[in-house]
Each structure stands twice: as C-alpha cells, then as structure tokens.
Design a protein around this motif. Structure first.
Motif, PDB file in Angstrom:
ATOM      1  N   GLY A 106       0.785  -1.228   0.000  1.00 27.13           N
ATOM      2  CA  GLY A 106       0.000   0.000   0.000  1.00 27.13           C
ATOM      3  C   GLY A 106       0.810   1.268   0.000  1.00 27.13           C
ATOM      4  N   HIS A 107       2.117   1.147   0.126  1.00 29.20           N
ATOM      5  CA  HIS A 107       2.993   2.313   0.041  1.00 29.20           C
ATOM      6  C   HIS A 107       4.366   1.818  -0.402  1.00 29.20           C
ATOM      7  CE1 HIS A 107       4.172   0.685   3.942  1.00 29.20           C
ATOM      8  NE2 HIS A 107       5.260   1.423   3.901  1.00 29.20           N
ATOM      9  N   ASN A 108       5.259   2.735  -0.690  1.00 35.22           N
ATOM     10  CA  ASN A 108       6.592   2.328  -1.131  1.00 35.22           C
ATOM     11  C   ASN A 108       7.438   1.989   0.086  1.00 35.22           C
ATOM     12  OD1 ASN A 108       9.047   1.915  -2.391  1.00 35.22           O
ATOM     13  ND2 ASN A 108       8.726   3.557  -3.863  1.00 35.22           N
ATOM     14  N   TRP A 109       7.205   0.792   0.613  1.00 36.47           N
ATOM     15  CA  TRP A 109       7.868   0.369   1.842  1.00 36.47           C
ATOM     16  C   TRP A 109       9.377   0.271   1.674  1.00 36.47           C
ATOM     17  CZ3 TRP A 109      10.632  -4.061   1.292  1.00 36.47           C
ATOM     18  CH2 TRP A 109      10.292  -4.898   0.223  1.00 36.47           C
ATOM     19  N   SER A 110       9.840   0.016   0.445  1.00 36.28           N
ATOM     20  CA  SER A 110      11.279  -0.104   0.211  1.00 36.28           C
ATOM     21  C   SER A 110      12.004   1.200   0.536  1.00 36.28           C
ATOM     22  CB  SER A 110      11.539  -0.505  -1.242  1.00 36.28           C
ATOM     23  OG  SER A 110      12.910  -0.744  -1.458  1.00 36.28           O
ATOM     24  N   ILE A 111      11.343   2.333   0.283  1.00 31.84           N
ATOM     25  CA  ILE A 111      11.942   3.633   0.621  1.00 31.84           C
ATOM     26  C   ILE A 111      12.102   3.753   2.138  1.00 31.84           C
ATOM     27  CG2 ILE A 111      11.526   6.126   0.636  1.00 31.84           C
ATOM     28  CD1 ILE A 111      10.318   5.861  -2.130  1.00 31.84           C
ATOM     29  N   SER A 145      17.626   1.917   7.170  1.00 31.06           N
ATOM     30  CA  SER A 145      18.973   1.375   7.045  1.00 31.06           C
ATOM     31  C   SER A 145      20.021   2.478   7.116  1.00 31.06           C
ATOM     32  CB  SER A 145      19.104   0.601   5.733  1.00 31.06           C
ATOM     33  OG  SER A 145      20.413   0.114   5.561  1.00 31.06           O
ATOM     34  N   ARG A 146      19.768   3.591   6.425  1.00 24.28           N
ATOM     35  CA  ARG A 146      20.727   4.709   6.450  1.00 24.28           C
ATOM     36  C   ARG A 146      20.876   5.269   7.854  1.00 24.28           C
ATOM     37  NH1 ARG A 146      17.892   6.193   1.706  1.00 24.28           N
ATOM     38  NH2 ARG A 146      16.790   7.800   2.889  1.00 24.28           N
ATOM     39  N   ARG A 147      19.775   5.423   8.557  1.00 24.73           N
ATOM     40  CA  ARG A 147      19.842   5.985   9.907  1.00 24.73           C
ATOM     41  C   ARG A 147      20.542   5.034  10.865  1.00 24.73           C
ATOM     42  NH1 ARG A 147      16.087  10.278  10.262  1.00 24.73           N
ATOM     43  NH2 ARG A 147      16.791  10.567  12.413  1.00 24.73           N
ATOM     44  N   ALA A 170      17.471  -6.540  13.885  1.00 19.15           N
ATOM     45  CA  ALA A 170      16.896  -7.828  13.510  1.00 19.15           C
ATOM     46  C   ALA A 170      15.443  -7.864  13.969  1.00 19.15           C
ATOM     47  CB  ALA A 170      17.677  -8.972  14.146  1.00 19.15           C
ATOM     48  N   PHE A 171      14.656  -8.745  13.362  1.00 17.70           N
ATOM     49  CA  PHE A 171      13.281  -8.912  13.821  1.00 17.70           C
ATOM     50  C   PHE A 171      12.816 -10.339  13.568  1.00 17.70           C
ATOM     51  CE2 PHE A 171      12.907  -7.684   9.400  1.00 17.70           C
ATOM     52  CZ  PHE A 171      11.813  -8.384   8.900  1.00 17.70           C
ATOM     53  N   VAL A 172      12.011 -10.839  14.494  1.00 17.34           N
ATOM     54  CA  VAL A 172      11.250 -12.054  14.236  1.00 17.34           C
ATOM     55  C   VAL A 172       9.915 -11.603  13.664  1.00 17.34           C
ATOM     56  CG1 VAL A 172      12.377 -13.393  16.054  1.00 17.34           C
ATOM     57  CG2 VAL A 172      10.298 -12.119  16.591  1.00 17.34           C
ATOM     58  N   ASP A 208      23.411 -17.965   3.584  1.00 18.46           N
ATOM     59  CA  ASP A 208      24.154 -19.091   4.159  1.00 18.46           C
ATOM     60  C   ASP A 208      24.179 -19.070   5.683  1.00 18.46           C
ATOM     61  OD1 ASP A 208      24.665 -20.015   1.633  1.00 18.46           O
ATOM     62  OD2 ASP A 208      26.698 -19.206   1.517  1.00 18.46           O
ATOM     63  N   ASP A 209      23.989 -17.899   6.271  1.00 19.18           N
ATOM     64  CA  ASP A 209      24.000 -17.821   7.735  1.00 19.18           C
ATOM     65  C   ASP A 209      22.637 -18.146   8.345  1.00 19.18           C
ATOM     66  OD1 ASP A 209      22.573 -15.581   6.995  1.00 19.18           O
ATOM     67  OD2 ASP A 209      23.971 -14.123   7.855  1.00 19.18           O
ATOM     68  N   GLY A 210      21.666 -18.511   7.490  1.00 19.97           N
ATOM     69  CA  GLY A 210      20.355 -18.894   7.985  1.00 19.97           C
ATOM     70  C   GLY A 210      19.418 -17.730   8.223  1.00 19.97           C
ATOM     71  N   LEU A 211      19.839 -16.519   7.846  1.00 18.59           N
ATOM     72  CA  LEU A 211      19.056 -15.313   8.084  1.00 18.59           C
ATOM     73  C   LEU A 211      18.566 -14.729   6.759  1.00 18.59           C
ATOM     74  CD1 LEU A 211      21.376 -13.701  10.784  1.00 18.59           C
ATOM     75  CD2 LEU A 211      19.338 -15.110  11.166  1.00 18.59           C
ATOM     76  N   ARG A 212      17.607 -13.850   6.846  1.00 16.18           N
ATOM     77  CA  ARG A 212      17.027 -13.216   5.667  1.00 16.18           C
ATOM     78  C   ARG A 212      17.355 -11.713   5.725  1.00 16.18           C
ATOM     79  NH1 ARG A 212      12.446 -15.477   6.058  1.00 16.18           N
ATOM     80  NH2 ARG A 212      12.497 -16.878   4.248  1.00 16.18           N
ATOM     81  N   TRP A 213      18.376 -11.303   4.957  1.00 18.11           N
ATOM     82  CA  TRP A 213      18.853  -9.927   5.011  1.00 18.11           C
ATOM     83  C   TRP A 213      18.052  -9.037   4.048  1.00 18.11           C
ATOM     84  CZ3 TRP A 213      22.279  -8.166   8.557  1.00 18.11           C
ATOM     85  CH2 TRP A 213      22.982  -9.141   9.272  1.00 18.11           C
ATOM     86  N   LEU A 214      17.369  -8.026   4.605  1.00 16.92           N
ATOM     87  CA  LEU A 214      16.643  -7.066   3.787  1.00 16.92           C
ATOM     88  C   LEU A 214      17.564  -5.945   3.328  1.00 16.92           C
ATOM     89  CD1 LEU A 214      14.449  -8.605   5.460  1.00 16.92           C
ATOM     90  CD2 LEU A 214      13.095  -6.502   5.371  1.00 16.92           C
ATOM     91  N   ARG A 215      18.474  -5.607   4.191  1.00 15.30           N
ATOM     92  CA  ARG A 215      19.503  -4.615   3.919  1.00 15.30           C
ATOM     93  C   ARG A 215      20.751  -5.066   4.685  1.00 15.30           C
ATOM     94  NH1 ARG A 215      15.942  -3.646   0.965  1.00 15.30           N
ATOM     95  NH2 ARG A 215      15.047  -1.626   0.331  1.00 15.30           N
ATOM     96  N   PRO A 216      21.912  -4.464   4.446  1.00 16.64           N
ATOM     97  CA  PRO A 216      23.116  -4.928   5.149  1.00 16.64           C
ATOM     98  C   PRO A 216      23.033  -4.834   6.672  1.00 16.64           C
ATOM     99  CG  PRO A 216      23.725  -3.632   3.245  1.00 16.64           C
ATOM    100  CD  PRO A 216      22.244  -3.465   3.401  1.00 16.64           C
ATOM    101  N   ASN A 217      22.102  -4.034   7.200  1.00 20.14           N
ATOM    102  CA  ASN A 217      21.977  -3.903   8.651  1.00 20.14           C
ATOM    103  C   ASN A 217      20.546  -4.111   9.145  1.00 20.14           C
ATOM    104  OD1 ASN A 217      20.998  -1.578   7.506  1.00 20.14           O
ATOM    105  ND2 ASN A 217      22.290  -0.164   8.685  1.00 20.14           N
ATOM    106  N   ILE A 218      19.692  -4.726   8.314  1.00 24.88           N
ATOM    107  CA  ILE A 218      18.323  -5.059   8.711  1.00 24.88           C
ATOM    108  C   ILE A 218      18.068  -6.508   8.302  1.00 24.88           C
ATOM    109  CG2 ILE A 218      15.865  -4.555   8.443  1.00 24.88           C
ATOM    110  CD1 ILE A 218      16.613  -1.686   7.779  1.00 24.88           C
ATOM    111  N   VAL A 219      17.699  -7.335   9.271  1.00 20.61           N
ATOM    112  CA  VAL A 219      17.650  -8.771   9.007  1.00 20.61           C
ATOM    113  C   VAL A 219      16.469  -9.428   9.709  1.00 20.61           C
ATOM    114  CG1 VAL A 219      19.241  -9.251  10.936  1.00 20.61           C
ATOM    115  CG2 VAL A 219      19.056 -10.890   9.041  1.00 20.61           C
TER     116      VAL A 219
END
Length: 279
Positions: free
Chosen positions: A56-61, A67-69, A78-80, A97-108
C-alpha cells in the motif's frame, strides 16, 4: 542488498536491545535506536510486528531510510515475524548461508527455528508468528497472510534441544497475568477470532515446551508482563521468566528492554531512555 558485507553481531554482542511491536512506526524506532546507541547497544531485535514490509505504500523507501539511519548509529536491527508482516513481500528475500534473511546490510529477519550462540555461550532460539485475533476484519493477501501461523514444519525446524533464551511474538499458555487480563477484559473480539488466536498460541506453546527456555521474550499483546512460571513437560519441570514487551508508539510504555547476555538479566527503559524497572 548492496555489496556491503552484513554484520551478524548478535553472537558477539554483550548486551542486546529488544523492542516490542513497532508496526512500521519510523519515529518510534529511530528514537529507540538513538536511545540504545547512547547506551552502547549495537544490536536491536524487534519481537514481531516489525510492520515496515507492508503493501500500500513504497515500503522499500522506508527500509532504505531506516537502514541509512542505523548506519549512522552503527547498529544492526533484527526482527522475528509477527502477524503484522506482508509475508509475500518478506519471503522474496532469500535466506542466506548464515540462515538469516537480510533485507539490507543492517536489517535482518530471523526465521522461525533459528538458533545462535550468544557471547556468553548461552543459546538463543527464535519462533516468530502468531494468529491474528482480528482476522475477520482483515483481507487475505492485503492485511493478513496464512504464513502468520506457526506450522508443524516450524516446530520441526526448531527442534527439541534446550535453549537458554527463546524470542518470539506470541506467548506461552498458563501465564497468569496475561490469562487474567484476557479473561477479565471485554475486547469485543468475535468467537471465531478468539478460537483462531488460541490455536496459534497453543502451537507456540508446543514450541516453547520443546526448548524449555530459562527466559522468553515476546510481544503481540500490547502489554508489559514480567513473571516467572513453572512448566511441566513429560517428567521434566522447568521455570521460565516470561517477559512480554508493550507495543511501541508511546513515550512512556515499557516497550524496550536491554538484555545482559552474561547474566540474562534485563533493564527496562522507555524509548527516551528513562529506566522503568530492572531485575
């Protein structure tokens, strides 16, 4: 993701900042991040209903901005998953490979059944997911997804090895403070929603009994609860400190906690850093 190398600092962190449901609230989460950074906390974990990956919105922005902040404060978040995530969008990000799902380099995203060893040697396991009590008011594929429910496959991945700490979104059964509140308050939820929600909680409880944690951290109920409860599974009796964090969005709510991984003790703070309790 960019070409930057993700930082998996959860296993190295001496203290970890935990947040209750954030529901896509940018102001709240950035305020908490600054508060935690001032206390030297580099790793943050949202206990479900992260809510930033949402249609419903540009969530990627929004994710890029967050991530920048976080990069300016040197933090990883991180979040469950909870029951307020767009799973069709979230699951487009591959598990690495680490078993995690990285959305950005510092958000997982930490998938269900994940386990990691903390710096103290204690084991942390994750079991996100919960059933929406208001499912009757949601639209499949737009505001609710079948993947919110914990499955038999999730419990298989979680396994039966004990974990010192379990993080998730729902709550175990037989939690006196929560059960009394649910029974005493007329929430106006329809019977079908209550039944569906109870089924999800029962599934979570099965996973909880599988790992028999010393400490459980969760969200979902938009209340702060902290009590030690004795459970029995088979012939085994164990005690768990169950901590539920309030939802974010309030300057006074107990929706943040800092875990000392050596002692497994917690310090509770408001989003602005006012200490509201410790143990």
């Amino acid at each position: 993701m960019t070409g930057e190398t993700p930082r998996d600092t959860l296993s190295a962190a001496s203290r970890i900042g935990f947040l209750g449901d954030t529901h896509g609230d940018m102001h709240h989460i950035l305020t908490v991040a600054r508060t935690m950074a001032a206390r030297g906390i580099e790793y943050l974990v949202v206990l479900g209903d992260f809510g930033f990956v949402w249609p419903g919105h540009n969530w990627s922005i929004d994710i890029d901005k967050l991530s920048r902040r976080l990069k300016t404060t040197g933090q990883t978040l991180a979040f469950v998953d909870g029951n307020h995530e767009a799973f069709d969008l979230l699951y487009k990000f591959p598990v690495t490979d680490d078993g995690l799902r990285w959305l950005r380099p510092n958000i997982v995203h930490i998938p269900r059944g994940s386990r990691t060893a903390l710096a103290s040697g204690a084991t942390l396991a994750a079991l996100g997911g919960a059933n929406s009590v208001d499912i009757g008011h949601r639209v499949p594929g737009r505001s609710v997804w079948a993947e919110e429910s914990i499955t038999e496959a999730d419990l298989t991945v979680l396994g039966h090895e004990e974990a010192d700490v379990l993080i998730g979104h729902d709550a175990p059964l037989h939690l006196p403070t929560l059960d009394a509140w649910l029974a005493a308050t007329d929430h106006g939820w329809p019977p079908d929603g209550l039944k569906y929600s109870a089924e999800g909680r029962a599934m979570f409880h099965r996973g909880f009994l599988q790992v028999r944690p010393r400490l459980y951290l969760g969200g979902h109920y938009h209340r702060h609860i902290d009590e030690s409860v004795t459970y029995t599974t088979g012939e085994t009796e164990f005690q768990t400190r169950v901590v539920i964090l309030d939802e974010g969005g309030s300057a006074s709510g107990t929706s943040q906690g800092i875990l000392d991984v050596q002692t497994l003790e917690l310090e509770f703070i408001t989003r602005d850093g006012v200490q509201v309790g410790s143990a």
